[in-house]
Design a protein around this motif. Structure first.
Motif, short mmCIF file in Angstrom:
data_model
loop_
_atom_site.label_atom_id
_atom_site.label_comp_id
_atom_site.label_asym_id
_atom_site.label_seq_id
_atom_site.Cartn_x
_atom_site.Cartn_y
_atom_site.Cartn_z
N ILE B 138 -4.81 -26.81 -64.46
CA ILE B 138 -3.66 -27.46 -65.08
C ILE B 138 -3.74 -27.32 -66.60
O ILE B 138 -4.72 -27.73 -67.20
CB ILE B 138 -3.62 -28.96 -64.72
N VAL B 293 9.15 -37.86 -74.96
CA VAL B 293 9.27 -37.11 -73.70
C VAL B 293 9.36 -38.02 -72.48
O VAL B 293 9.70 -37.58 -71.40
CB VAL B 293 8.09 -36.12 -73.56
N ASP B 294 9.06 -39.31 -72.68
CA ASP B 294 8.98 -40.25 -71.56
C ASP B 294 7.79 -39.85 -70.68
O ASP B 294 6.70 -39.68 -71.22
CB ASP B 294 10.30 -40.27 -70.77
N GLN B 295 7.99 -39.70 -69.40
CA GLN B 295 6.85 -39.45 -68.51
C GLN B 295 6.81 -38.02 -68.00
O GLN B 295 7.79 -37.50 -67.48
CB GLN B 295 6.91 -40.41 -67.32
N MET B 296 5.66 -37.39 -68.15
CA MET B 296 5.41 -36.03 -67.66
C MET B 296 4.32 -36.09 -66.61
O MET B 296 3.35 -36.82 -66.77
CB MET B 296 4.87 -35.16 -68.81
N VAL B 297 4.47 -35.31 -65.56
CA VAL B 297 3.45 -35.26 -64.51
C VAL B 297 3.02 -33.81 -64.30
O VAL B 297 3.87 -32.92 -64.21
CB VAL B 297 4.00 -35.81 -63.17
N PHE B 298 1.72 -33.61 -64.24
CA PHE B 298 1.14 -32.29 -63.98
C PHE B 298 0.28 -32.40 -62.74
O PHE B 298 -0.52 -33.33 -62.63
CB PHE B 298 0.25 -31.84 -65.14
N GLU B 299 0.40 -31.42 -61.86
CA GLU B 299 -0.39 -31.45 -60.62
C GLU B 299 -0.89 -30.05 -60.32
O GLU B 299 -0.13 -29.09 -60.42
CB GLU B 299 0.55 -31.84 -59.48
N GLY B 300 -2.14 -29.95 -59.93
CA GLY B 300 -2.65 -28.63 -59.57
C GLY B 300 -4.10 -28.74 -59.13
O GLY B 300 -4.64 -29.85 -59.01
#
Lengths: 433, 433
Positions: B138, B293-300
């Motif tokens: 990620i 940006v408010d909320q960012m989600v990263f997944e991997g």
């Protein structure tokens, strides 16, 4: 160190957000880049309009003409936030031709003229950064150009239009029709009075064209991208989708395929529980599959002043740091082939919904046509009994070439007992094996 | 253009993956960076060992000593993939002192010595890149240092240890105990024979220390981070969590708080349907909350040869492109204060599980203690009836200062009718208001 002097073309929602962001975080950003970032000039159609920015632009020169702004010698970087092509294109070209880097949020401009602008930027030795053009605040352009550069990208799948996703989510939550959910989105300001750009898939296709070009190092032709919007998705389809374990999303898909690239935007049935199935409301989500990284998922706000300004500022920071990348990640001369295969070449499963007269033999007729065209049935649902009346029949097919399916659907649609043109929604797994 | 010459220290899983990645995509990468990337030297404890790399390292010089590798004049960049501190630290220092940039996957080294290494790198005018040290493939380091640079970060929440997440997911899916799920993970190679580093939260805390430092532009002291692992999570807790609408995850949390930073790793009850609740198995997930940006989600994928090599290569590409960033995003002289507040200062809701004797008056005693310590009860479940025997009582509290809760729990634990030390798992919403 010398300040980086911005010329901001366009003071709408995003432009205003950027002005506020710089006012809030200018000091922090100067620490990160090692040089102050200043707004020396702006352009807007109506310079006198009150935008609620107080005296934040007190020191800036106002232009009515974006080209004049781009040419202002006190502007080091053009930040193009006008949108569209008429005004934006000459302004961007003027900046590039003077050797000024460009930061833009303009997906339409790049989807239509990206290759030409990439050539101009290279000739001038400057960059065009466009993080804000795709998926708002999500740094997915940076991920594709830099963070995942070590991968051969195999596929990109994105929920790229917040308006459409808001409408589909509303339909799923309330059982509303498309028209009612659209009306609600319009009342809340999530959809325009003329919503076609969003709900017909054009905006998502612009963004997908850019993602596909970045992912595959090839300038994808926007005109070759298959585009369908969400107007044909009914409350019935959404209910059946849920019953079958799917969610319906407007998805942009770009995959490496035999003979070229498979690039298309249309409603998709995604299995519940997979990456894009829970990206709801105005959020955007992008799945990137690469040969080394496997599957990456990015989720965040795809629009709005704050998230978009965040993305624009990331691009400005890159300029301030001296980072210079080709528009598509590789120089124009090294771009690969980007032959977009026709959607009829797709090989995959689909959901079909038919409105048929409830009488003996109808299913047999349909099944015979599917058999003739070698479309194999995975499941079939017939709900409700109303002899002689219209009832819905839902069929999930096994994987099949789309050309064959289209032929079958044409024949089925022509049956006297089939009362409406068949609905077809493609199923995509969007997960690694 | 001149090639970028890599010296790779460590030829384990990640080192091997990197060699394969460069063999597969060297040409593509040269197009992206404008210069060839070559492996000129490697170091490994046993140079003769067969690593299944064929002749991919045929042209490279082999060293047994990583410091000698770092000093090799034909090495432009040290890629440190040894791990630990004993060997890695002198090698990294040797490279920096010779003005060579360093790419490393070593979270322990940076969590303990990051500030000192940041100073050395700045003195030498080179960068230390460490994308692979946090959340595997990620690109979250890049997101925090660059893509989200326009934000004041308010919070970072991460599932950062794939082994623990695999075990917790297994427990949730099968109802297995921690011991059994750990055994299964060990059989499948997802957990080490000595799993403490993973299941006791140390690895996650190393990574969280780096994320927190990046997010807040401050060198967080690893020793001040509150760390709890997952050994105390029982099958019963997982079942109750599901009943109450939560999932239990090992989460690293770094939030801006009154008087400093709130930085901690421990099991967390996250509401089902929120961002981290569906990050399952060996996957990692990171939520970043920023003011614009408010909320960012990263997944991997958080580990493994491919994803980690992908991250290492992204760092190498940055070096090849000439990008040079301070380790924590801002220069050492500009780092902010990073006072980590004690976990007793936390203000939040919690889940409590007590094993009590099933007899009249027990709940009243517990409720009286909670009232005395001003801990307000949101819900209480008492399951099963077995007069005179042990039964579980589950309490969800309203938001409360943790010091008060700890006092109440000490008193409750001392009750004669309470048979085991109380279990407490913190609840975190991890979503924007």
């Amino acid at each position: 160190m010398k300040p980086l002097r911005l010329g901001i073309a366009g003071l709408g929602t995003v432009g205003g957000g950027l002005v506020r962001l710089l006012a809030a975080h200018g000091d922090r950003l100067a620490l990160r880049t090692g040089r102050p970032i200043e707004i020396t000039a702006v352009s807007a159609r109506d310079p006198g309009k009150d935008r609620g920015l107080g005296d934040l632009l007190a020191g800036a020169t106002f232009y009515a003409d974006a080209v004049a702004l781009a040419r202002d010698p006190s502007v080091d970087v053009l930040v193009e936030l006008i949108g569209g092509e008429t005004v934006a294109k000459p302004a961007v070209e003027a900046a590039l031709d003077l050797g000024k880097p460009v930061v833009t949020a303009n997906k339409a401009l790049l989807a239509h003229h990206g290759l030409d602008l990439a050539r101009r930027a290279e000739a001038a030795g400057v960059s065009i950064n466009f993080e804000a053009a795709v998926a708002g605040g999500i740094p997915v352009v940076k991920a594709l150009r830099e963070g995942l550069a070590g991968n051969r990208i195999e596929g990109v799948f994105g929920i790229l239009n917040g308006t459409s996703n808001y409408i589909l989510t509303g339909m799923a939550e309330t059982g509303a029709s498309f028209a009612d959910a659209l009306g609600e989105a319009q009342r809340l300001g999530y959809a325009e009075a003329d919503p076609g750009f969003d709900v017909d898939g054009v905006d998502a296709a612009h963004k997908l064209t850019l993602l596909a070009s970045l992912a595959f190092g090839a300038a994808v032709d926007f005109g070759a991208v298959h585009v369908e919007g969400i107007r044909g998705v009914s409350a019935l389809d959404i209910a059946f989708a849920r019953e079958l374990g799917f969610r319906i999303k407007l998805v942009g898909i770009a995959k490496a395929a035999d003979g070229g690239l498979d690039v298309r935007v249309h409603p998709v049935m995604v299995p519940a529980g997979t990456a894009l199935s829970h990206v709801d409301g105005v959020f955007n989500g992008v799945v990137v599959q690469g040969d080394f990284v496997d599957q990456m998922v990015f989720e965040g706000r795809g629009a709005g002043a704050g998230p978009t300004a965040s993305a624009v500022m990331a691009d400005i920071v890159d300029v301030a740091l001296g980072l210079r990348l080709p528009l598509y990640g590789v120089p124009v001369a090294s771009l690969g082939k980007a032959e977009v295969i026709p959607v009829t070449a797709r090989f995959g499963a689909s959901y079909l919904r038919l409105s048929v007269v409830d009488r003996p033999g109808v299913i047999a007729d349909i099944a015979a046509i599917l058999r003739d065209e070698q479309v194999s049935i995975e499941s079939l649902l017939q709900r409700g009994r109303a002899p002689g009346e219209a009832v819905p029949v839902v069929i999930v097919t096994h994987e099949v070439r789309e050309a064959a399916l289209a032929k079958a659907l044409a024949r089925i649609g022509a049956l006297e007992s089939v009362l409406e043109p068949p609905t077809m929604i493609r199923i995509e797994e969007i997960r690694r094996a």
